[in-house]
Design an enzyme around this catalytic site. Structure first.
Site, PDB file in Angstrom:
ATOM      1  N   LYS A 116      25.127  30.910  31.160  1.00 54.57           N
ATOM      2  CA  LYS A 116      25.211  32.374  31.066  1.00 54.57           C
ATOM      3  C   LYS A 116      26.362  32.839  30.174  1.00 54.57           C
ATOM      4  O   LYS A 116      26.590  34.044  30.033  1.00 54.57           O
ATOM      5  CB  LYS A 116      25.353  32.985  32.458  1.00 54.57           C
ATOM      6  CG  LYS A 116      24.097  32.874  33.311  1.00 54.57           C
ATOM      7  CD  LYS A 116      24.239  33.650  34.604  1.00 54.57           C
ATOM      8  CE  LYS A 116      22.979  33.529  35.441  1.00 54.57           C
ATOM      9  NZ  LYS A 116      22.793  32.159  35.962  1.00 54.57           N
ATOM     10  N   ASN A 132      34.480  36.397  46.607  1.00 52.84           N
ATOM     11  CA  ASN A 132      33.303  36.511  45.749  1.00 52.84           C
ATOM     12  C   ASN A 132      32.042  36.270  46.558  1.00 52.84           C
ATOM     13  O   ASN A 132      31.871  35.215  47.177  1.00 52.84           O
ATOM     14  CB  ASN A 132      33.356  35.488  44.614  1.00 52.84           C
ATOM     15  CG  ASN A 132      32.137  35.601  43.717  1.00 52.84           C
ATOM     16  OD1 ASN A 132      32.009  36.524  42.931  1.00 52.84           O
ATOM     17  ND2 ASN A 132      31.209  34.650  43.845  1.00 52.84           N
ATOM     18  N   GLU A 133      31.180  37.266  46.576  1.00 53.78           N
ATOM     19  CA  GLU A 133      29.852  37.196  47.186  1.00 53.78           C
ATOM     20  C   GLU A 133      29.861  36.714  48.629  1.00 53.78           C
ATOM     21  O   GLU A 133      29.083  35.823  49.007  1.00 53.78           O
ATOM     22  CB  GLU A 133      28.910  36.347  46.330  1.00 53.78           C
ATOM     23  CG  GLU A 133      28.674  36.930  44.950  1.00 53.78           C
ATOM     24  CD  GLU A 133      27.556  36.236  44.185  1.00 53.78           C
ATOM     25  OE1 GLU A 133      27.096  35.161  44.630  1.00 53.78           O
ATOM     26  OE2 GLU A 133      27.135  36.776  43.146  1.00 53.78           O
ATOM     27  N   ASP A 172      28.707  27.813  42.501  1.00 55.11           N
ATOM     28  CA  ASP A 172      27.976  27.253  41.367  1.00 55.11           C
ATOM     29  C   ASP A 172      28.925  26.875  40.231  1.00 55.11           C
ATOM     30  O   ASP A 172      28.813  27.374  39.110  1.00 55.11           O
ATOM     31  CB  ASP A 172      26.933  28.264  40.879  1.00 55.11           C
ATOM     32  CG  ASP A 172      26.035  27.673  39.806  1.00 55.11           C
ATOM     33  OD1 ASP A 172      25.745  26.463  39.882  1.00 55.11           O
ATOM     34  OD2 ASP A 172      25.654  28.414  38.881  1.00 55.11           O
ATOM     35  N   TYR A 184      17.376  36.437  38.162  1.00 54.69           N
ATOM     36  CA  TYR A 184      16.912  35.874  39.418  1.00 54.69           C
ATOM     37  C   TYR A 184      15.841  36.744  40.079  1.00 54.69           C
ATOM     38  O   TYR A 184      15.053  36.260  40.880  1.00 54.69           O
ATOM     39  CB  TYR A 184      18.087  35.673  40.378  1.00 54.69           C
ATOM     40  CG  TYR A 184      19.106  34.674  39.883  1.00 54.69           C
ATOM     41  CD1 TYR A 184      18.746  33.371  39.596  1.00 54.69           C
ATOM     42  CD2 TYR A 184      20.435  35.044  39.695  1.00 54.69           C
ATOM     43  CE1 TYR A 184      19.670  32.454  39.133  1.00 54.69           C
ATOM     44  CE2 TYR A 184      21.374  34.136  39.236  1.00 54.69           C
ATOM     45  CZ  TYR A 184      20.992  32.843  38.951  1.00 54.69           C
ATOM     46  OH  TYR A 184      21.909  31.939  38.487  1.00 54.69           O
ATOM     47  N   TRP A 204      28.866  38.016  33.356  1.00 55.83           N
ATOM     48  CA  TRP A 204      28.906  36.625  33.766  1.00 55.83           C
ATOM     49  C   TRP A 204      28.139  35.821  32.729  1.00 55.83           C
ATOM     50  O   TRP A 204      26.952  35.961  32.622  1.00 55.83           O
ATOM     51  CB  TRP A 204      28.279  36.462  35.156  1.00 55.83           C
ATOM     52  CG  TRP A 204      28.528  35.102  35.719  1.00 55.83           C
ATOM     53  CD1 TRP A 204      27.638  34.072  35.808  1.00 55.83           C
ATOM     54  CD2 TRP A 204      29.759  34.622  36.259  1.00 55.83           C
ATOM     55  NE1 TRP A 204      28.237  32.982  36.369  1.00 55.83           N
ATOM     56  CE2 TRP A 204      29.553  33.290  36.657  1.00 55.83           C
ATOM     57  CE3 TRP A 204      31.026  35.194  36.436  1.00 55.83           C
ATOM     58  CZ2 TRP A 204      30.546  32.516  37.222  1.00 55.83           C
ATOM     59  CZ3 TRP A 204      32.010  34.427  36.997  1.00 55.83           C
ATOM     60  CH2 TRP A 204      31.774  33.101  37.390  1.00 55.83           C
ATOM     61  N   TYR A 253      21.658  40.562  39.320  1.00 57.88           N
ATOM     62  CA  TYR A 253      20.952  39.757  38.315  1.00 57.88           C
ATOM     63  C   TYR A 253      19.496  40.185  38.172  1.00 57.88           C
ATOM     64  O   TYR A 253      18.595  39.353  38.110  1.00 57.88           O
ATOM     65  CB  TYR A 253      21.062  38.273  38.677  1.00 57.88           C
ATOM     66  CG  TYR A 253      22.455  37.734  38.474  1.00 57.88           C
ATOM     67  CD1 TYR A 253      22.870  37.308  37.219  1.00 57.88           C
ATOM     68  CD2 TYR A 253      23.361  37.674  39.523  1.00 57.88           C
ATOM     69  CE1 TYR A 253      24.159  36.816  37.022  1.00 57.88           C
ATOM     70  CE2 TYR A 253      24.642  37.195  39.333  1.00 57.88           C
ATOM     71  CZ  TYR A 253      25.041  36.763  38.082  1.00 57.88           C
ATOM     72  OH  TYR A 253      26.316  36.300  37.887  1.00 57.88           O
ATOM     73  N   ASN A 295      27.709  42.303  41.979  1.00 56.81           N
ATOM     74  CA  ASN A 295      27.129  41.153  41.282  1.00 56.81           C
ATOM     75  C   ASN A 295      25.617  41.293  41.360  1.00 56.81           C
ATOM     76  O   ASN A 295      25.040  41.193  42.451  1.00 56.81           O
ATOM     77  CB  ASN A 295      27.562  39.835  41.924  1.00 56.81           C
ATOM     78  CG  ASN A 295      29.024  39.517  41.693  1.00 56.81           C
ATOM     79  OD1 ASN A 295      29.772  40.318  41.145  1.00 56.81           O
ATOM     80  ND2 ASN A 295      29.441  38.333  42.106  1.00 56.81           N
TER      81      ASN A 295
END
Length: 601
Positions: free
Chosen positions: A565, A409-410, A160, A469, A546, A465, A463
């Protein structure tokens, strides 16, 4: 690979400035063999995308060409002449007077071209660089290219942030002696009040090696001979978070008494250790406060800018942050050097973002196809990942600010095939550098129940949210979910746990007395909710929000002019949350908050 710098035996010339520019659709079959057609110019260092108003350039998928004339200093006769690119996103071919001189794959690490036998001191040559921004299932980061019915090529990817491309970092021409220092590896330790500096020198040719440690005033405090050894600094000044102290290791090559080459490498003496559920720097528990960041500014895209570098670090100091993660790629070396000098702690991350096809399934995390398979992310992907890891560690190994490597990452760490993909990379990272812990940023649908690789790593980076989300606008539910999630990881692993991402979008100037998403007040309340939960867990070792600042993303209806963000706007204005963070972090310093859990029974 040593960063080029001027010394008593080396010279350096910067090639930044205005270059000629063309798209591959506007040139012939061999554009490197002639002057580029057209009238386009482009600035270096900067991504090319936003410098132009033509959407055909901004959204171009494929190759572009940079070109300029370069005159080699006439005093470099008898020296090696080397061309150095700090980065080229994502693949480059370099031509000198129409002849291929170097190739490199990977958008965020440096590479060189030895031009010694191709150019002549005092004369000019035509430098042409082909840069390709295409991402596929075997690149790091990955992506997919599609062609529509009109023949237009489009790039899609699973990360993203906008796929800025080009020569976003500096280009250099530098000289070295024929017999020269090629690499220096420095590791440090502490014994009583003395610093122990283990060094290893790689050099070309035959030479006698002398290594001297210089303190911040330039005084010699230790010296030794040989290509490898251990030097002892009595009454050492440690490199500490917020209180940096740097030494220099001066490596000199001699032929008898004749000096052949000299190179200085800055370093700090400090120790890093994960002990149980604590992260220790110099033997003391350290609590991370700070951000995930991006190299992202208006017009420049990912182009490095020293003014933004200074201002961003000023804002981190103002807000009380002690650390950041180089999400989601290695940053310019100037950033790490600045962190070294100012005592800011860095989690250094690879460009492996988007290794997760579950993202296509939304928050359910159900992939439409397996992430790891011969047809998707496979052995070739992992080899590209491994090469990127080698280049990252080779570049950044001597920076005292870098305390941990983040391998990805992720990723889809909850899917079958994740362990087979990541275990060889973990083994490689530990082989390349045994002194720093390893982590990865755990995606939201990889949970304490289904994650398949957490045991391979030293620190759990989450990570999450909740409240954005998941349970958007409902902070009471978000708080309950977050507490349950962290408790699950605490029960599963005997490791330090930190939050590597948490945040909520806030549109500057949007306000409400209610918990309304996108308002500045909601962002502040969201962060306050998370901090209340973090403070309940003594196993928690850090919080990185973030994001530091708003940044540009690809086109999508869920983004309005990028990701919002940021605690600061894209032009670095503080939002409401910044002031609440400043109060919290400046009170914490580098200390872990006092736990609110009563464990006296």
């Amino acid at each position: 690979m040593l960063k080029p710098r001027p010394t008593t035996t080396r010279e350096l010339m910067n090639l930044d400035g205005i270059w000629r520019f063309a798209l591959d659709t506007d040139v012939g079959d061999a554009p490197w063999a002639e002057i580029l057609p057209g009238a386009l110019d482009v600035a270096v260092p900067a991504s090319y995308n936003d410098q132009f108003v033509d959407p055909r350039i901004r959204n171009h998928v494929g190759r572009v060409y940079y070109q300029r004339a370069v005159r080699v200093p006439r005093g470099w006769d008898g020296e090696r002449v080397v061309l150095r690119f700090d980065a080229a996103t994502h693949e480059a071919r370099v031509y000198a007077d129409g002849v291929l001189a170097a190739e490199h794959v990977g958008g965020y690490t440096p590479f060189e071209a030895d031009l010694t036998n191709r150019v002549r001191p005092g004369q000019e040559f035509l430098l042409t660089v082909e840069v390709n921004n295409e991402l596929t299932n075997t690149t790091i980061p990955p992506g997919t290219i599609t062609v529509d019915q009109a023949g237009r090529r489009a790039q899609t990817y699973l990360h993203d942030f906008f796929n800025y491309a080009g020569l976003a970092r500096s280009v250099w021409l530098h000289s070295t002696p024929r017999t020269h220092v090629q690499d220096i590896v420095i590791t440090t330790g502490v014994a009583d009040r003395a610093g122990i500096v283990d060094y290893r020198v790689v050099h070309s040719g035959e030479a006698r090696v002398r290594a001297t440690v210089l303190d911040a005033d330039g005084a010699a405090v230790a010296t030794g001979t040989g290509a490898a050894g251990a030097l002892r600094i009595e009454d050492v000044e440690l490199w500490r978070p917020g209180a940096a102290y740097l030494y220099r290791l001066r490596v000199e090559l001699f032929d008898g008494e004749e000096l052949l080459d000299s190179y200085d490498e800055a370093f700090g003496v400090r120790t890093i250790e994960v002990r149980g559920r604590e992260f220790l720097i110099n033997g003391a528990p350290f609590y991370f406060t700070g951000f995930g960041k991006h190299e992202d500014t208006a017009v420049r895209g990912k182009g490095h800018d020293d003014a933004y570098l200074v201002h961003d670090f000023q804002l981190m100091e103002w807000i009380g942050a002690n650390s950041f993660r180089t999400s989601h790629y290695p940053y310019a070396e100037e950033v790490l050097e600045f962190a070294d000098r100012h005592g800011i702690v860095v989690i250094d991350e690879t460009a492996a973002v988007g290794l997760n096809l579950g993202v296509q399934g939304g928050l359910s995390g159900r992939p439409t196809t397996p992430t790891f398979s011969p047809e998707t992310f496979n052995d070739r992907t992992r080899e590209a990942h491994a090469q990127h890891l080698r280049e990252l560690i080779a570049r950044d190994k001597n920076h005292p600010s870098v305390v941990m490597w983040c391998i990805a990452n992720e990723p889809a760490s909850n899917e079958d095939g994740a362990r087979e993909y990541f275990e060889p990379l973990v083994d490689l990272a530990r082989e390349l550098d045994s002194t720093r812990p390893l982590t990865y940023a755990v995606v939201m649908f990889a949970t304490f129940r289904n994650d398949q690789i957490v045991d391979l790593f030293d620190v759990v980076g989450l990570n999450r949210y909740y409240g954005w989300y998941v349970a958007s606008g409902d902070l009471e539910t978000a708080e309950r979910y977050l507490r349950q999630d962290i408790q699950g990881w605490v029960d599963r692993v005997d490791k330090p746990i930190m939050m590597t991402e948490y945040g909520a979008d806030a549109q500057p100037g949007v306000h409400s007395v209610w918990d309304q998403p996108w308002t500045e007040e909601y962002q502040a309340s969201y962060l306050e909710t998370h901090h209340r939960v973090f403070d309940e867990f003594p196993e928690f070792v850090g919080e990185q929000i973030w994001n530091f600042a708003d940044f540009q993303t690809s086109n999508g209806i869920h983004r309005v002019d990028g990701n919002k963000k940021g605690v600061f706007t894209r032009d670095r204005k503080p939002k409401t949350a910044a002031f609440a963070l400043r109060a919290r972090w400046r009170a914490l310093g580098n200390r872990k908050p006092e736990s609110t859990i009563d464990d006296t029974d």
